[in-house]
Enzyme design. Sequence first.
Site, PDB file in Angstrom:
ATOM      1  N   HIS A   1       0.833  -1.209   0.000  1.00  0.00           N
ATOM      2  CA  HIS A   1       0.000   0.000   0.000  1.00  0.00           C
ATOM      3  C   HIS A   1       0.871   1.264   0.000  1.00  0.00           C
ATOM      4  CE1 HIS A   1      -3.547   2.444   1.101  1.00  0.00           C
ATOM      5  NE2 HIS A   1      -2.710   3.113   1.857  1.00  0.00           N
ATOM      6  N   TYR A   2       1.882   1.260   0.856  1.00  0.00           N
ATOM      7  CA  TYR A   2       2.733   2.451   0.952  1.00  0.00           C
ATOM      8  C   TYR A   2       3.752   2.520  -0.182  1.00  0.00           C
ATOM      9  CZ  TYR A   2       0.117   3.709   4.936  1.00  0.00           C
ATOM     10  OH  TYR A   2      -0.943   4.072   5.727  1.00  0.00           O
ATOM     11  N   HIS A   3       4.079   1.361  -0.722  1.00  0.00           N
ATOM     12  CA  HIS A   3       4.926   1.342  -1.917  1.00  0.00           C
ATOM     13  C   HIS A   3       4.208   2.121  -3.034  1.00  0.00           C
ATOM     14  CE1 HIS A   3       7.798  -0.526  -4.803  1.00  0.00           C
ATOM     15  NE2 HIS A   3       6.768  -0.381  -5.618  1.00  0.00           N
TER      16      HIS A   3
ATOM     17  N   THR B   1       3.861   5.797  -2.316  1.00  0.00           N
ATOM     18  CA  THR B   1       5.137   6.481  -2.499  1.00  0.00           C
ATOM     19  C   THR B   1       5.414   6.776  -3.977  1.00  0.00           C
ATOM     20  OG1 THR B   1       5.919   5.284  -0.565  1.00  0.00           O
ATOM     21  CG2 THR B   1       7.577   6.333  -1.890  1.00  0.00           C
TER      22      THR B   1
END
Length: 668
Positions: free
Chosen positions: A302-304, A307
């Site tokens: 999700h944060y990949h 980002t």
Amino acid sequence: MKHIILTLCLFMTGLLCQAQQTTTPELRAEVFDLIDLDTPEMAQVKACHERGDDKGAAAALLKFYKARTGIVTPDITDVSKVKISPQHQKWADDAMEHRFFVMDSHEPYHYGDDINWRYWPVQDNELRWQLHRQKWFIPMGKAYRISGDEKYAVEWTKQYIDWIRKNPLVVISKEEYEIVDNSTLKEDAENARWAWRPLEVSTRLQDQTQQFQLFISSPAFNAEFLTEFLVNYHKHAEHVMGNYSNHGNHLLFQAQRMLYAGTFFPEFKRAKAWRESGMQIMNTEIGKQVYPDGGHYELCPHYHLATINIFIKALNVAALNGFRDEFPQSYIDTIEKMIMMHADISYPNYTHPYFSDARILKKDEMLRNYRNWSRLFPENQAIKYWATQGKEGSLPDHLSKGYLNTGFFTFRNSWDNDCLQMVVKAGPPAFWHNQPDNGTFEIWYNGKVLFQDSGAYVYGGGEEIMQWRNWFRRTASHNTLTFSDRDIQTMDSKTLLWQPEGDVQILVTENQSYTYMAHRRSIFFVDGKYFVIVDEGKGKADGWVNLHYQMPPGKTTGSREDMHFHTEMTDGCNMKLQVFGPEGMGMKMEEGWVSSDIMAKRKRINANFHAKKTANEPIRFITVIVPNEKGGNEIPISASFIGGYSEDSMKLEVKVGKDKKRILEYQL
Ligand code: MG
């Protein structure tokens, strides 16, 4: 008499409160110290201000901003072309009655006729924080632009001012907090921890540029309001700049939004410093937060993804406003690598594993992403392929793919919807959103996910919420090995072998999970049809070793007789799993859950195979997982080791259904 005086006092206090908390904007003359008045376009503002006519100066400033053109954000490049979705229209209309949409996992609650920004109906931290992201403001702006109905603009200015009045930036240190004898001040300081958390402040910093574009033409956006807006905006930017997070995605969000602030309001004296600060952090952090293979260091899909989009947003705002050259080529190349990595760990329906704090992903959102990415990387045929759902471009020329720095590995037999794919997570130490899950995996087969990661469910909150967070985070809620159900102590997997081609593809990964027990997991992907997993626990540890598998929700049957599980689903996505463990191995069916989103969960079985390990003796389990269309328990499976335990080699034989017997082996 006493009673009358008290009532009168309370009445007066009420009046005082109301007077303090008016939603009418006031002229904030300090704005003239914040704006650079020495530019030609500010000549009139400066002249008025210098002769003491701040009203005239504010009017001139408003005239300037209403006429200003040429500065845009990637979010709204042309206000006349703004569209609104039915959902956003609803958020806007609900907000007119102070029913605020905060986040998907919570219904829009009513925050009172006189808005109570401290209302916290469910003790989920995200609900309290995210209220201050004011997600309904942009929808109100769009509703205003499309309908031309002033009521949206009037209400927005009121809520905007109300927020400023009721959420003062009060910071009290821990030591001071103990000695301060003022409950209002203490409450304000406590509230500021939510309302002024730098991540939320940065969200508002970014979103207020859109609100500005959408509402500036309204008569409600008057000169007094403009001064309130600009002073508040300036305070936001300075607060973020003075309180950057130390690392992680929060820092990136903050930096990218500082770039927005500095670009969108170049009239501020501090704008250049804001922009440079954002720019410098983005360029430094992309090198720090992204591994050479393109994986983001929080090891969370999700944060990949988030980002990737932060880096692109920064690039786009630079491109639109003429300073894209300030980003080096290596920055752009890194973004492309990150996209390709995300694609490799994603499934044919564009979703990704729920590893770490990841959650459900919508195909529409991903198609939008790919279309944006394809504009940025027009030469990349794979991105084009996914952007057009296969109408143009072409698939990558590889199937299985390993990301060895990040510790993400994908086995796959094709890119089609009916493919068989396993994504394994076995990486280095990581940051906040990561979970202690080394060696875990998910499988995609014939249109659906099997052994889905339990997910996150919640990020943080009160005691009960934290119990849930810990349940979803803990090692035993994953598809991996534990010592006595305990969380692993070290997360630092080493890849000992990665062989992504051929009939038998192999991954061997090892993690020193506990001081006294290392976990080696060897995965064989055989003929593109099934998986054989060998788990070894080795070291001084003496006690129960547990092998956990999260069964799919729905019709799943388990048997202790031959230690197998099978499913009987009608959707063509089934599996049979069988574990061949040491003498005396037992199996418990425990409560399991899978969460697709915050505060959403579904029940399932957490299978716990367990056997006793003796100190200094290795313990070994073989698991065979055979995905199949039909379901049921018809496929016979057998597996056994050939020879004894060896530190640097492995040999076993496996037979699945009518397929020929396979010898699986490797030498390190
Ligand atoms: Mg997890």
